[in-house]
Structures are given as C-alpha cells and as structure tokens.
Design an enzyme around this catalytic site. Structure first.
Site, PDB file in Angstrom:
ATOM      1  N   LYS A 186      54.538  46.869  38.541  1.00 33.62           N
ATOM      2  CA  LYS A 186      53.643  47.539  39.487  1.00 33.62           C
ATOM      3  C   LYS A 186      54.299  47.596  40.858  1.00 33.62           C
ATOM      4  O   LYS A 186      54.800  46.582  41.339  1.00 33.62           O
ATOM      5  CB  LYS A 186      52.326  46.753  39.612  1.00 33.62           C
ATOM      6  CG  LYS A 186      51.224  47.241  38.694  1.00 33.62           C
ATOM      7  CD  LYS A 186      49.899  46.627  39.134  1.00 33.62           C
ATOM      8  CE  LYS A 186      48.760  46.956  38.175  1.00 33.62           C
ATOM      9  NZ  LYS A 186      47.522  46.280  38.579  1.00 33.62           N
TER      10      LYS A 186
ATOM     11  N   HIS B 279      36.388  41.085  46.014  1.00 31.99           N
ATOM     12  CA  HIS B 279      37.152  39.880  45.640  1.00 31.99           C
ATOM     13  C   HIS B 279      36.613  38.660  46.399  1.00 31.99           C
ATOM     14  O   HIS B 279      36.435  37.590  45.830  1.00 31.99           O
ATOM     15  CB  HIS B 279      38.632  40.022  46.019  1.00 31.99           C
ATOM     16  CG  HIS B 279      39.388  41.107  45.312  1.00 31.99           C
ATOM     17  ND1 HIS B 279      40.115  42.056  45.984  1.00 31.99           N
ATOM     18  CD2 HIS B 279      39.550  41.374  43.985  1.00 31.99           C
ATOM     19  CE1 HIS B 279      40.711  42.853  45.111  1.00 31.99           C
ATOM     20  NE2 HIS B 279      40.388  42.475  43.890  1.00 31.99           N
TER      21      HIS B 279
HETATM   22  P1  ADP Z   1      44.308  43.279  38.567  1.00 31.83           P
HETATM   23  O1  ADP Z   1      45.488  44.188  38.768  1.00 31.83           O
HETATM   24  O2  ADP Z   1      44.647  41.971  37.924  1.00 31.83           O
HETATM   25  O3  ADP Z   1      43.092  43.931  37.954  1.00 31.83           O
HETATM   26  P2  ADP Z   1      42.804  43.282  41.031  1.00 31.83           P
HETATM   27  O4  ADP Z   1      43.221  42.748  42.357  1.00 31.83           O
HETATM   28  O5  ADP Z   1      42.497  44.733  40.942  1.00 31.83           O
HETATM   29  O6  ADP Z   1      43.951  42.844  40.065  1.00 31.83           O
HETATM   30  O7  ADP Z   1      41.530  42.468  40.513  1.00 31.83           O
HETATM   31  C1  ADP Z   1      41.563  41.075  40.367  1.00 31.83           C
HETATM   32  C2  ADP Z   1      40.242  40.626  39.803  1.00 31.83           C
HETATM   33  O8  ADP Z   1      39.202  40.908  40.745  1.00 31.83           O
HETATM   34  C3  ADP Z   1      39.815  41.319  38.502  1.00 31.83           C
HETATM   35  O9  ADP Z   1      39.149  40.380  37.682  1.00 31.83           O
HETATM   36  C4  ADP Z   1      38.852  42.362  38.971  1.00 31.83           C
HETATM   37  O10 ADP Z   1      37.903  42.690  37.964  1.00 31.83           O
HETATM   38  C5  ADP Z   1      38.179  41.640  40.124  1.00 31.83           C
HETATM   39  N1  ADP Z   1      37.603  42.584  41.081  1.00 31.83           N
HETATM   40  C6  ADP Z   1      38.105  43.754  41.501  1.00 31.83           C
HETATM   41  N2  ADP Z   1      37.253  44.377  42.360  1.00 31.83           N
HETATM   42  C7  ADP Z   1      36.174  43.570  42.474  1.00 31.83           C
HETATM   43  C8  ADP Z   1      34.928  43.670  43.177  1.00 31.83           C
HETATM   44  N3  ADP Z   1      34.615  44.743  43.890  1.00 31.83           N
HETATM   45  N4  ADP Z   1      34.068  42.629  43.077  1.00 31.83           N
HETATM   46  C9  ADP Z   1      34.412  41.541  42.342  1.00 31.83           C
HETATM   47  N5  ADP Z   1      35.523  41.419  41.611  1.00 31.83           N
HETATM   48  C10 ADP Z   1      36.411  42.408  41.668  1.00 31.83           C
END
Ligand code: ADP
Length: 161
Positions: free
Chosen positions: A40, A16
């Site tokens: 959730k 992220h």
């Molecule tokens: P959600 O429940 O909305 O998917 P997440 O926190 O899992 O929430 O993910 C938020 C965003 O970050 C999504 O667009 C996801 O694809 C992206 N994301 C998750 N993991 C990674 C990563 N390792 N690198 C970059 N982006 C990521």
C-alpha cells in the site's frame, strides 16, 4: 488484558479515536499499531501517522502507539495481546473482516478477533473519505483532529474549512 488495534490509520479519524477511547475503558492496555504494508502506498509517511496517533491519544494512559510489519497474529503474540480489535461500520465491512478474522484464527488459536461497532455518528467515516473531501477543499474538521486537518491541508495545499 491487552488488546491490539491494527490498521493503516492513513490518517487517523474520529471514528478510529472513538473506538480507541471505548476500548481503553475495556482493556488494561490498547496497543494501536500502524501496519507497515509494502503493498500500500500511503498518503502520510509512517512517522507522521505515528505522530498523529500519539498526539490524538496522549490523554489515554492505557494506549500505546507503535508500528509493525508481518503477520498481525505474530505481532499480537509478541506484544502479549490475546485480542485483535477491529471496527465494523456497516455490513459492507463484515465480509472482508470475517475473512480476515478466520484467516488469523487459522494461523493462531491463541489470539481472538473482537469486533466493535463504530459510533453511529462516525459510521460514514473512513480515511479514504476524509482524504477525498480534503483533496477537493471540503471541511474535515468534524472528521479528524485539528492537527490532522492541518496535515491534510498541507498535503493537498487546499483550505480545509
Ligand atoms: P485497514 O487498512 O487495516 O482497514 P484502517 O485504518 O482503514 O486500516 O482501519 C483500521 C480499523 O479501524 C479497521 O478495523 C476499521 O474497520 C476501523 N475503522 C475504520 N473507520 C472507522 C470508523 N469510522 N469508526 C470505527 N472504526 C473504524
């Protein structure tokens, strides 16, 4: 231009953060918004996720951390963000993310979804993977900021490294 990066961030990972860092070089303002999702049950309460994100992005002046509930497009419009940012790790993310983008496009023509490819070295990372590793006492220090590793350690009452 302002961009909205919505997600659960339960917890925030280096994946992220890499995306946030690169986005802050592309947009004037990046609003990182934690979704308050009644469907959730998160591991970390909202306030803790906000604190983790705020701390991890404190060196990026363009980044604003907040939370929201309801439709992402409504929040984007309220924040004057024309772009919703989402990360794509692998093909497996694509189907769901495209469906989400099309749904949001059908709700508002004023907001566009922009996908960013994740950094290849973080493409295996997800919040669920991090929690799974931490739950069983694995080392997560290369996956999340030190403060988050500490929070995971306390959550699962296990050593993190
Ligand atoms: P959600 O429940 O909305 O998917 P997440 O926190 O899992 O929430 O993910 C938020 C965003 O970050 C999504 O667009 C996801 O694809 C992206 N994301 C998750 N993991 C990674 C990563 N390792 N690198 C970059 N982006 C990521």
């Amino acid at each position: 231009m302002r961009a909205l990066y919505p997600g659960s961030f339960d917890p925030v990972t280096f994946g992220h953060l890499d995306l946030i860092q690169r986005a802050s070089g592309l947009f004037d303002v990046v609003i990182v918004a934690v979704l308050r999702n009644p469907n959730k049950e998160p591991c970390f309460p909202l306030e803790q996720r906000l604190m983790q994100l705020t701390q991890a992005t404190s060196h990026l002046p363009q980044v604003k951390v907040t939370s929201f509930e309801g439709l992402t497009v409504d929040f984007a419009l309220q924040q004057q963000a024309r772009v919703i940012l989402r990360g794509l790790r692998a093909l497996s993310d694509f189907e769901f993310e495209l469906q989400l983008a099309h749904t949001n496009a059908s709700l508002s023509a004023q907001v566009d979804t922009l996908f960013m490819a994740t950094a290849v070295n973080y493409s295996f990372l997800s919040s669920s993977v991090v929690k799974e590793v931490a739950r069983f006492g694995g080392d997560v220090q290369h996956m999340v900021p030190a403060a988050v590793a500490g929070d995971l350690h306390r959550l699962f009452n296990r050593p993190v490294g």
